[in-house]
Scaffold this motif. Structure first.
Motif, PDB file in Angstrom:
ATOM      1  N   UNK A 125      38.821 -40.984  47.693  1.00 10.38           N
ATOM      2  CA  UNK A 125      39.252 -39.613  47.494  1.00 10.38           C
ATOM      3  C   UNK A 125      40.629 -39.348  48.032  1.00 10.38           C
ATOM      4  N   UNK A 126      40.917 -38.082  48.217  1.00 13.85           N
ATOM      5  CA  UNK A 126      42.242 -37.667  48.662  1.00 13.85           C
ATOM      6  C   UNK A 126      42.393 -37.726  50.169  1.00 13.85           C
ATOM      7  N   UNK A 127      43.570 -37.308  50.605  1.00 13.87           N
ATOM      8  CA  UNK A 127      43.976 -37.390  51.999  1.00 13.87           C
ATOM      9  C   UNK A 127      42.953 -36.761  52.957  1.00 13.87           C
ATOM     10  N   UNK A 128      42.480 -35.555  52.601  1.00 15.00           N
ATOM     11  CA  UNK A 128      41.559 -34.837  53.480  1.00 15.00           C
ATOM     12  C   UNK A 128      40.299 -35.637  53.745  1.00 15.00           C
ATOM     13  N   UNK A 183      38.225 -41.563  58.451  1.00 15.42           N
ATOM     14  CA  UNK A 183      38.945 -42.396  59.425  1.00 15.42           C
ATOM     15  C   UNK A 183      38.785 -41.863  60.852  1.00 15.42           C
ATOM     16  N   UNK A 184      38.807 -40.555  60.990  1.00 20.33           N
ATOM     17  CA  UNK A 184      38.745 -39.972  62.329  1.00 20.33           C
ATOM     18  C   UNK A 184      37.350 -40.009  62.933  1.00 20.33           C
ATOM     19  N   UNK A 185      36.347 -40.180  62.088  1.00 23.54           N
ATOM     20  CA  UNK A 185      34.980 -40.101  62.599  1.00 23.54           C
ATOM     21  C   UNK A 185      34.193 -41.395  62.491  1.00 23.54           C
ATOM     22  N   UNK A 211      32.375 -49.980  59.998  1.00 26.47           N
ATOM     23  CA  UNK A 211      33.509 -50.473  59.206  1.00 26.47           C
ATOM     24  C   UNK A 211      33.770 -49.614  57.969  1.00 26.47           C
ATOM     25  N   UNK A 212      35.035 -49.455  57.654  1.00 24.24           N
ATOM     26  CA  UNK A 212      35.456 -48.633  56.518  1.00 24.24           C
ATOM     27  C   UNK A 212      36.368 -49.463  55.613  1.00 24.24           C
ATOM     28  N   UNK A 213      36.159 -49.379  54.315  1.00 23.42           N
ATOM     29  CA  UNK A 213      37.154 -49.895  53.367  1.00 23.42           C
ATOM     30  C   UNK A 213      37.631 -48.704  52.547  1.00 23.42           C
ATOM     31  N   UNK A 214      38.867 -48.332  52.797  1.00 26.71           N
ATOM     32  CA  UNK A 214      39.398 -47.137  52.151  1.00 26.71           C
ATOM     33  C   UNK A 214      39.779 -47.406  50.697  1.00 26.71           C
ATOM     34  N   UNK A 215      39.506 -46.419  49.858  1.00 26.22           N
ATOM     35  CA  UNK A 215      40.043 -46.416  48.502  1.00 26.22           C
ATOM     36  C   UNK A 215      40.983 -45.222  48.475  1.00 26.22           C
ATOM     37  N   UNK A 216      42.223 -45.499  48.837  1.00 24.90           N
ATOM     38  CA  UNK A 216      43.147 -44.402  49.091  1.00 24.90           C
ATOM     39  C   UNK A 216      44.235 -44.378  48.024  1.00 24.90           C
TER      40      UNK A 216
END
Lengths: 420, 420
Positions: free
Chosen positions: B207-210, B216-218, B222-227
């Motif tokens: 999704x978007x920045x928000x 990311x902040x919470x 593990x996270x794989x971003x689709x940014x």
């Protein structure tokens, strides 16, 4: 706090800048640097060992345990081993630039998946000073910048080691910031380091529960944990007693203080009354304290003590073993599922069907059939080196060698292709 | 808040339990489930589409943008496409159980590296309801449990889609909790989900920045971003104008609202006065708004508007393009390094040396030579499906297909081996 934060952020920014330079160097150049680092370490041996003496003295004054002091100790022999391990890393093939796969698409574009460095890797660890040199060398060899945050108790030793490493880089005309030591023992530096999202690509924490929790709770960047090993050996009803004895004694006694040592023995009840007295004698002869469940106590009486619920999830890292009698394969698997740490677990059996079920169902980094859990190790796996053993499932699992310190990118070769 | 937290934790616990069952299923069984899910979706089409109508009505009342409403809209045609994509996933080979590598060690142990599911994957996304079905199906096919947290605006549609999916699982005698929808539009559910360390193995935010910032902040897992994709095309001095025109028009105009569309065009100054008028005309004919740097303005005058510093780091996702004239290859590379998002970048040139330097130095998931950035896509890469495009460097980079949704474990076959 603000000052510390700015200091660490400044270092991480420099690391990120160095990482761009580092990614463009040839293997020859990196190897030259590793050789120069070895020479610098050799030249500065006296200074490094006397810094280590100071750390040992402080550790004794602070009343740290014998085990910690032993891990902290460098000395001539370990120093030589450290140089040897550096030489070994020079000889390893460089993983960077390797084409992992390549294929052509019907529209004619050629896609190459090639190995690249991850970027900046933060390594947060405890005690052993050889980790400083190993981590720096493995990161360099895989084109990554290393930011090192070693244990407070090894601070003086690490400072001298990193001074030598950076001097080796300088003499090879490589950005010294390719290896950075966080120059403080302030514990606040760890959460600050964990939050450097713009500059750090990966964090590898190696250590006990406290350290891992701190990193997990503060990390804003990807983390690959090197956490505990609550490793099991399950002696199935169809086990060869000879193999079972060898494997259990090796997994428990050969080096009890490491993560791939066995902590819990599971014995099938069909063979328990025969096998248990044999193995308990052998273990006790080697000084192992045995804590058994009720069924064990029924067989062994007061020769062993009682295991509590807590024992099943304890990583002793010592000559202590918990033993549980299980009624069958499923109970063994369920016990490991409930109490294990997904590190290394073994079955001893001559029955292939039981072995395959165990191998398939146990969700651990390494699952063994008729071999000791002690083989979960980058060298034993043939990787030539290791930065540690991942207990996570993302990116790298089990022993992490040079390849596991890399990422990849896709290079696409076209001739003007566009998408319809 | 406490209640919500307990509710979500309870769902995640059930997901974790289902994941153990799921990992033991055969490919045949999983495919049966996918087929049954397709049938259920077909059966419930009217209910699903009318739930979608309700979402669209609410979106209009809330005054959401046309773009969001378009993405939210399902309708007959997209519904058919959704079923087709499910059928395609059935036909894909199952990645689980594959032996990735195997080797024998000098001591006789055989080490097999085999592909296994990751476990429980949490997917947090926005708008498009087809993501619900695609994500669930790809997770199932790779042996993973999916916890879905879709966009608030698509809540009714997603609820009906997941009801159908779970009914398909139930009819195949598979634990329904293999696919779970977080049954709330409360935004607090996202941080709660991100903290479920004991139950979730991987989070994929799309999704978007928000949304990405919140995750990311919470995240405690593990996270794989689709940014975002701030993708560049660089027209080198030795470019074929024909290829350059095709590629630029395709990368910008073919589908401007997606992450692999071009946002910034870099033009070498040696060819700028020839190339710029050509491409600007073509782009403007297609309705593209052009924002150029000073050098561009010098050539194009008031035919284009002025790019601000902010433009270079903006993902327009629209028919807007920023153009910068660069003095050489190095300036192009430096610009991409500074403002890019490590997604997809292309060079257009007939000079192999310039191309190779660009491919080597640009640190993006996909780097193109004479092809459109629009090819960064699981289908275009030949993966047969994709859950999205990773903008991270750990675990998976670029398009993520079924293989990228897996982990591995080592199976070690011995004959009584112990470590010396």
């Amino acid at each position: 706090m603000k000052e510390l934060s700015e200091q660490i952020q400044g270092l991480c920014r420099r690391a990120k800048e160095a990482s761009r330079l580092l990614s463009e160097l040839s293997t020859e150049k990196i190897n030259q640097a590793l050789i120069a680092i070895g020479e610098e370490l050799q030249t500065r041996k006296t200074v490094i060992l006397s810094a280590n003496d100071r750390d040992i003295d402080s550790a004794k004054i602070m009343g740290l345990s014998e085990a910690i002091i032993d891990r902290l100790f460098l000395g001539e022999k370990r120093f030589t081993a450290l140089l040897k391990s550096l030489e070994d890393i020079v000889l390893l093939p460089c993983p960077i630039g390797e084409t992992i796969e390549q294929w052509k698409r019907p529209n004619g574009i050629l896609i190459k998946k090639v190995r690249v460095p991850i970027g900046v890797i933060g390594i947060i660890y405890e005690s052993r000073p050889n980790v400083t040199v190993d981590s720096a060398a493995l990161c360099l060899k895989s084109g990554n910048v290393a930011i090192l945050r070693g244990g407070t108790e090894a601070f003086n030793t690490n400072k001298e080691l990193v001074t030598a490493i950076r001097e080796g880089l300088r003499k090879t005309n490589i950005a010294e910031d390719a290896v950075i030591l966080i120059p403080t023992t302030d514990r606040q530096s760890i959460p600050i380091l964990c939050a450097q999202r713009d500059f750090i690509d990966l964090l590898i924490p190696r250590g006990g529960k406290g350290l891992i929790e701190t990193v997990m709770n503060n990390a804003k960047v990807p983390v690959i944990k090197h956490y505990q090993g609550i490793c099991h050996v399950y002696i199935h009803s169809e086990a060869s007693f000879e193999k079972a004895l060898d494997i259990v004694l090796n997994a428990k006694c050969q080096r009890p203080a490491v993560c791939n040592a066995m902590e819990t023995l599971l014995v099938d009840e069909k063979i328990a009354s025969d096998f248990l007295p044999l193995i308990v004698s052998e273990l006790q002869n080697r000084g192992v304290e045995i804590r058994g469940d009720e069924k064990c106590l029924h067989i062994m009486g007061d020769r062993i003590s009682t295991a509590t619920e807590e024992d099943w999830s304890t990583e002793y890292l010592d000559l202590i073993l918990s033993i549980k009698i299980v009624s069958n394969l499923d109970e063994a698997i369920n016990h490991i599922h409930q109490y294990g740490s997904n590190h290394s677990d073994a079955i001893v059996t001559e029955d292939p069907a039981a072995a395959e079920a165990f191998l398939h169902k146990i969700d651990s980094a390494a699952v063994y059939w008729n071999a000791s859990t002690r083989f979960t190790d980058g060298f034993e796996f043939g990787f030539g080196a290791e930065i540690g053993i991942s207990t996570d499932k993302i990116h790298a699992r089990g022993p992490m060698g040079l390849k596991e310190l890399t990422s990849y990118k896709y290079l696409i070769y076209g001739n003007g292709q566009v998408r319809n």
